[in-house]
Design a protein around this motif. Structure first.
Motif, PDB file in Angstrom:
ATOM      1  N   LEU A 178       0.846  -1.192   0.000  1.00 25.39           N
ATOM      2  CA  LEU A 178       0.000   0.000   0.000  1.00 25.39           C
ATOM      3  C   LEU A 178       0.882   1.243   0.000  1.00 25.39           C
ATOM      4  O   LEU A 178       1.774   1.391   0.830  1.00 25.39           O
ATOM      5  CB  LEU A 178      -0.902   0.010   1.246  1.00 25.39           C
ATOM      6  CG  LEU A 178      -1.800   1.239   1.436  1.00 25.39           C
ATOM      7  CD1 LEU A 178      -2.831   1.348   0.315  1.00 25.39           C
ATOM      8  CD2 LEU A 178      -2.498   1.179   2.802  1.00 25.39           C
ATOM      9  N   LYS A 179       0.616   2.123  -0.965  1.00 26.91           N
ATOM     10  CA  LYS A 179       1.352   3.379  -1.071  1.00 26.91           C
ATOM     11  C   LYS A 179       0.414   4.541  -0.755  1.00 26.91           C
ATOM     12  O   LYS A 179      -0.755   4.526  -1.126  1.00 26.91           O
ATOM     13  CB  LYS A 179       1.907   3.540  -2.490  1.00 26.91           C
ATOM     14  CG  LYS A 179       2.612   4.876  -2.743  1.00 26.91           C
ATOM     15  CD  LYS A 179       3.082   4.966  -4.187  1.00 26.91           C
ATOM     16  CE  LYS A 179       3.699   6.320  -4.493  1.00 26.91           C
ATOM     17  NZ  LYS A 179       4.140   6.430  -5.900  1.00 26.91           N
ATOM     18  N   VAL A 180       0.919   5.545  -0.073  1.00 32.94           N
ATOM     19  CA  VAL A 180       0.149   6.756   0.187  1.00 32.94           C
ATOM     20  C   VAL A 180       0.936   7.963  -0.306  1.00 32.94           C
ATOM     21  O   VAL A 180       2.171   7.994  -0.225  1.00 32.94           O
ATOM     22  CB  VAL A 180      -0.179   6.912   1.697  1.00 32.94           C
ATOM     23  CG1 VAL A 180       1.086   7.181   2.512  1.00 32.94           C
ATOM     24  CG2 VAL A 180      -1.197   8.031   1.919  1.00 32.94           C
ATOM     25  N   SER A 181       0.211   8.925  -0.853  1.00 31.94           N
ATOM     26  CA  SER A 181       0.795  10.218  -1.227  1.00 31.94           C
ATOM     27  C   SER A 181       0.215  11.268  -0.288  1.00 31.94           C
ATOM     28  O   SER A 181      -1.004  11.335  -0.103  1.00 31.94           O
ATOM     29  CB  SER A 181       0.462  10.567  -2.676  1.00 31.94           C
ATOM     30  OG  SER A 181       1.024   9.616  -3.562  1.00 31.94           O
ATOM     31  N   THR A 182       1.084  12.082   0.302  1.00 29.42           N
ATOM     32  CA  THR A 182       0.639  13.073   1.275  1.00 29.42           C
ATOM     33  C   THR A 182       1.192  14.454   0.958  1.00 29.42           C
ATOM     34  O   THR A 182       2.207  14.592   0.273  1.00 29.42           O
ATOM     35  CB  THR A 182       1.093  12.697   2.702  1.00 29.42           C
ATOM     36  OG1 THR A 182       2.527  12.638   2.733  1.00 29.42           O
ATOM     37  CG2 THR A 182       0.497  11.374   3.140  1.00 29.42           C
TER      38      THR A 182
END
Length: 387
Positions: free
Chosen positions: A135-139
């Motif tokens: 799982l990748k998140v962009s913040t």
């Protein structure tokens, strides 16, 4: 200070509002503690008297050119892919994205989740329940000076509020004046306050860049006081009463009178066209810096919804013409919408940040409630399965 509550359907009602001069602040930062504490106390007490309720959660806006922002990604492996991604996985990847190395005098002020990505596939705003091995998140992360942040917390606490939540002002304003379709198309918010101009760029449904410009309405006022010349309060009043951002809109020969700075009983006649030239020139400075920020962001060609102006200075006649000329994109003035209660007062660009802070607070409550509900469903499932 604005007090609001949400009904069972999530509709926000404005119950009360109070205001007083914000002494002790300059360019969005606190320069004197006691005047700021007194201002917070007086404004909130007036709001409470009107609303006749006790205050629950407190949300406070933060601005200033000490703030910096960046985008940051993080990836984690899913420990049990077959079960699907759960809230623990979601929080784990967000925590990893927000654990950044900062100097001792800097702190993370706020983060915004832009999107998630599972196994390198298409992005999603909510990965819960979906299957995947990573799982990748962009913040979007906002950092600021520790001292400036502590000064805000200190003033609010000494005014009687123990646990204030600090929110970036441009994010709050975006919530109250920008529609979801504009966020999808690409839009730049420009909130011209007294001491600062807050900028936020949104695209594809999420905030992509935020910035601070240490110029606002006070920058215009000070220049009026210097050029005419006159006292600051007289310059502010004439700007509000007869100010115009576009000299072509002013009838030639129209004049107004202001007290002499050295002798208040002596009135000096000034040209209204000259006043408009001063205002236009200072706004060109502000919008020139906004344009530079937009170009550096890399999103200039994606802002199909254009520019939304808000804040008290956005009330100046002709300001959209100046903005469109400098930034070369369509522009509108934005104000809080979709409210109940004191709508005749707070549906002005002046109150975009205050109303946005309330909207932000209720959105946080809604998300927390949804997460608690999700965990309740998981616990119920475990009870039924392993009873």
């Amino acid at each position: 200070a604005i007090i609001g509550e949400a009904d069972s359907e999530g509709k926000i009602s404005i119950l009360g509002m109070g205001s007083c001069p914000s002494k002790g602040l300059r360019c969005g930062e606190i320069t004197e503690l006691q005047p700021t504490i007194d201002a917070i106390d007086r404004a909130t007490q007036r709001a409470v008297e009107v609303a006749n309720v006790s205050i629950g959660d407190i949300y406070v806006g933060i601005a200033g050119d000490h703030l910096q922002s960046r985008n940051n990604d993080a990836v984690v492996e899913i420990r049990h892919p077959a079960r699907g991604i759960d809230e623990k996985d979601r929080q784990r990847v967000i925590q990893k994205a927000t654990e950044i190395s900062l100097p001792a005098d800097q702190a993370l002020v706020q983060y915004v989740v832009q999107e998630f990505q599972i196994n390198g596939g298409k992005t999603t705003p909510n990965p819960i329940g979906l299957s995947g091995s990573n799982l990748k998140v962009s913040t979007h992360l906002v950092t600021g000076c520790v001292d400036a942040l502590q000064n805000i917390m200190k003033c609010v606490r000494r005014a009687g509020f123990a646990h204030p939540n600090v929110v970036l002002q441009s994010l709050a304003s975006s919530m109250s004046v920008i529609g979801s379709h504009e966020q999808e198309l690409g839009v730049v918010l420009v909130d011209i306050g007294g001491g600062t101009t807050d900028v936020a760029i949104s695209f594809d449904g999420a905030v992509r860049a935020t910035g601070e410009i240490a110029m606002g309405g006070d920058y215009i006022t000070r220049d009026i006081a210097e050029v005419l010349p006159c006292r600051l309060n007289d310059a502010e009043n004439i700007k509000k009463r007869q100010g115009c951002a576009l000299p072509e809109m002013v009838e030639r020969g129209r004049t107004f009178q202001l007290p002499s700075p050295g002798n208040p009983t002596e009135l000096i006649t000034h040209d209204e066209y000259n006043l408009a030239e001063i205002i236009e020139s200072r706004l060109e400075d502000v919008f020139g810096l906004v344009r530079r920020f937009v170009e550096r962001s890399g999103y200039r060609d994606r802002l199909h919804a254009g520019l939304v102006l808000t804040g008290g200075t956005a009330l100046l006649p002709g300001i959209t013409d100046v903005a469109e000329r400098i930034l070369e994109m369509k522009c509108r003035v934005g104000a809080p919408q979709g409210l109940k209660g004191f709508t005749n007062i707070v549906t002005s660009p002046i109150y975009s940040t205050g109303v946005g802070l309330i909207m932000y607070g209720f959105e946080q409550d809604r998300q927390n409630s949804r997460r608690r509900s999700g965990w309740r469903r998981v616990l119920d499932y475990l009870d039924e399965t392993f009873a």
